[in-house]
Scaffold this motif. Structure first.
Motif, PDB file in Angstrom:
ATOM      1  N   CYS A  34       5.861   1.335  -0.690  1.00 15.06           N
ATOM      2  CA  CYS A  34       5.074   0.146  -0.393  1.00 15.06           C
ATOM      3  C   CYS A  34       5.296  -0.255   1.074  1.00 15.06           C
ATOM      4  O   CYS A  34       4.338  -0.459   1.816  1.00 15.06           O
ATOM      5  CB  CYS A  34       5.496  -0.972  -1.341  1.00 15.06           C
ATOM      6  N   HIS A  93      -0.594  -0.366  -7.956  1.00 12.84           N
ATOM      7  CA  HIS A  93      -0.887  -1.804  -8.051  1.00 12.84           C
ATOM      8  C   HIS A  93      -1.748  -2.099  -9.277  1.00 12.84           C
ATOM      9  O   HIS A  93      -1.733  -3.202  -9.799  1.00 12.84           O
ATOM     10  CB  HIS A  93      -1.558  -2.310  -6.768  1.00 12.84           C
ATOM     11  N   GLU A 104       2.296   4.823  -4.989  1.00 12.11           N
ATOM     12  CA  GLU A 104       3.562   4.411  -4.394  1.00 12.11           C
ATOM     13  C   GLU A 104       4.707   5.261  -4.929  1.00 12.11           C
ATOM     14  O   GLU A 104       4.899   5.401  -6.140  1.00 12.11           O
ATOM     15  CB  GLU A 104       3.797   2.906  -4.639  1.00 12.11           C
ATOM     16  N   ASP A 148       7.841  -3.680  -4.428  1.00  9.61           N
ATOM     17  CA  ASP A 148       7.139  -2.852  -5.420  1.00  9.61           C
ATOM     18  C   ASP A 148       7.946  -1.672  -5.979  1.00  9.61           C
ATOM     19  O   ASP A 148       7.363  -0.636  -6.340  1.00  9.61           O
ATOM     20  CB  ASP A 148       5.791  -2.376  -4.852  1.00  9.61           C
ATOM     21  N   GLN A 172       6.977  -0.279  -9.585  1.00 10.36           N
ATOM     22  CA  GLN A 172       5.786   0.565  -9.761  1.00 10.36           C
ATOM     23  C   GLN A 172       5.868   1.843  -8.938  1.00 10.36           C
ATOM     24  O   GLN A 172       4.932   2.630  -8.927  1.00 10.36           O
ATOM     25  CB  GLN A 172       4.518  -0.222  -9.406  1.00 10.36           C
TER      26      GLN A 172
END
Ligand code: PEP
Ligand code: MN
Length: 339
Positions: A103, A273, A299, A310, A313
């Motif tokens: 990210c 996302h 990511e 982030d 994820q």
């Protein structure tokens, strides 16, 4: 465009609407009806603002026959746009472009380790943010210019193309000096001043769909960039807000074939996302390629548990490598290949 008049519209109302159509340079056709009349605007190429008519007395409704955007519309340009990206890659043709990375740029060690890992797995472009749009002002905001310098160093050493975000007009030029593709994030999708500036930046633009944006909104935002002279826009579905908090966002897989039918621009999907959860990312990445996505934004972090943004994820490098193998098989099954 069809302008439907109210049943009680007067002759003067109708004459006023007809006069405005003519004044704007279009031809008028009167369509008398049993209950109410309509006026058709002939020659509209999508640039006519419906609000000019809805404001007039006697007008019930304006019906669009032409899309409200023009340059991005497939009806005006049937062949797909292929965006060339420095480093010998492109998006919008047969090959599906996988762009991966953390990210945020966090440190020299972190960005080099992650870049090498995604490259070893087959990614051709690195995405990492130096300027980060964070919901909280107390969250990590990115390394800024120092992050851009690290990205330039990564490109020099690995040859990976660099995708990175510009958050505001002031920062756009700085970002465009380093980026091979300038990302405009979801929260900025309707920052029209930034879109216009990106239209003059001379670099391809990756435009992410806003969390509350319709596809018409997204395409109108892309139209801003094209209308400033930059045809190289890549759209990105990254999930919209939904009522279900199980996932961070709702990845709108519909958007992929829908955008393809409406526009000639390439469309990517961002399952990171779009789900917010590492465990869900591979399935949605596969689904996006099966649905016809031209690219993926994924990511990946060398050490997701230590990520400053982030991490939940972000895929582990090994997970990303096995996903790439699966994606090659899916791409082949739908007549594509992974770039
Ligand atoms: C990102 O790409 O890291 C990001 C902030 O995405 P979005 O703008 O889609 O929220
Ligand atoms: Mn992110």
């Amino acid at each position: 465009m069809l302008i439907l008049l109210r049943s009680d519209a007067s002759a003067a109302d109708r004459a006023r609407v007809a006069a405005l159509i003519a004044e704007l340079g279009f031809e008028v056709r009167h369509i008398p009806g049993r209950q109410r009349d309509a006026l058709a605007v002939v020659g509209n190429d999508g640039r006519l603002d419906a609000a000019r008519f809805t404001a007039l007395s006697g007008v019930e409704e304006v019906v669009h026959l032409t899309k409200p955007y023009r340059m991005v519309a497939r009806e005006w340009r049937p062949e797909p746009t292929v965006v060339a990206i420095p480093g010998g890659i492109s998006i919008g043709g047969k090959a599906v472009l996988v762009v991966a990375g953390p990210c945020s740029v966090e440190s020299e060690e972190q960005i080099f380790r992650t870049a090498r890992a995604v490259q070893a797995a087959g990614a051709r472009a690195l995405r990492a943010g130096a300027f980060k749009p964070r919901t909280s002002p107390y969250a990590f905001q990115g390394l800024g210019a120092a992050g851009l310098a690290l990205l330039a160093a990564v490109r020099k050493e690995t040859g990976l193309a660099i995708v990175t975000e510009a958050m505001d007009e002031a920062g756009l030029e700085l970002v465009a000096e380093v980026a091979d593709v300038v990302q405009i994030g979801a929260r900025n999708m309707q920052n029209f001043a930034l879109l216009k500036r990106a239209g003059r930046a001379g670099k391809p633009v990756l435009l992410k769909r806003g969390p509350h944006a319709t596809l018409t909104d997204l395409l109108l935002s892309a139209e801003y960039v094209l209308s400033e002279g930059n045809p190289n826009v890549i759209l990105c579905e990254r999930g919209i807000r939904s009522f279900d908090s199980t996932t961070r966002n709702l990845l709108d897989v519909n958007a992929i074939p829908a955008v393809k039918s409406l526009s000639h621009l390439p469309i990517m999907a961002d399952p990171s996302h779009g789900t917010g959860k590492r465990a869900l990312v591979p399935a949605m990445a596969r689904a996006a390629v099966a649905a016809g996505a031209d690219g993926l934004l994924i990511e990946v972090h060398a050490d997701p548990e230590a990520a400053l943004s982030d991490g939940a994820q972000s895929l582990y490098p090994e997970q990303f490598a096995s996903l790439m193998d699966e994606l090659r098989a899916i791409a082949r099954a739908v007549g594509r290949e992974i770039a």
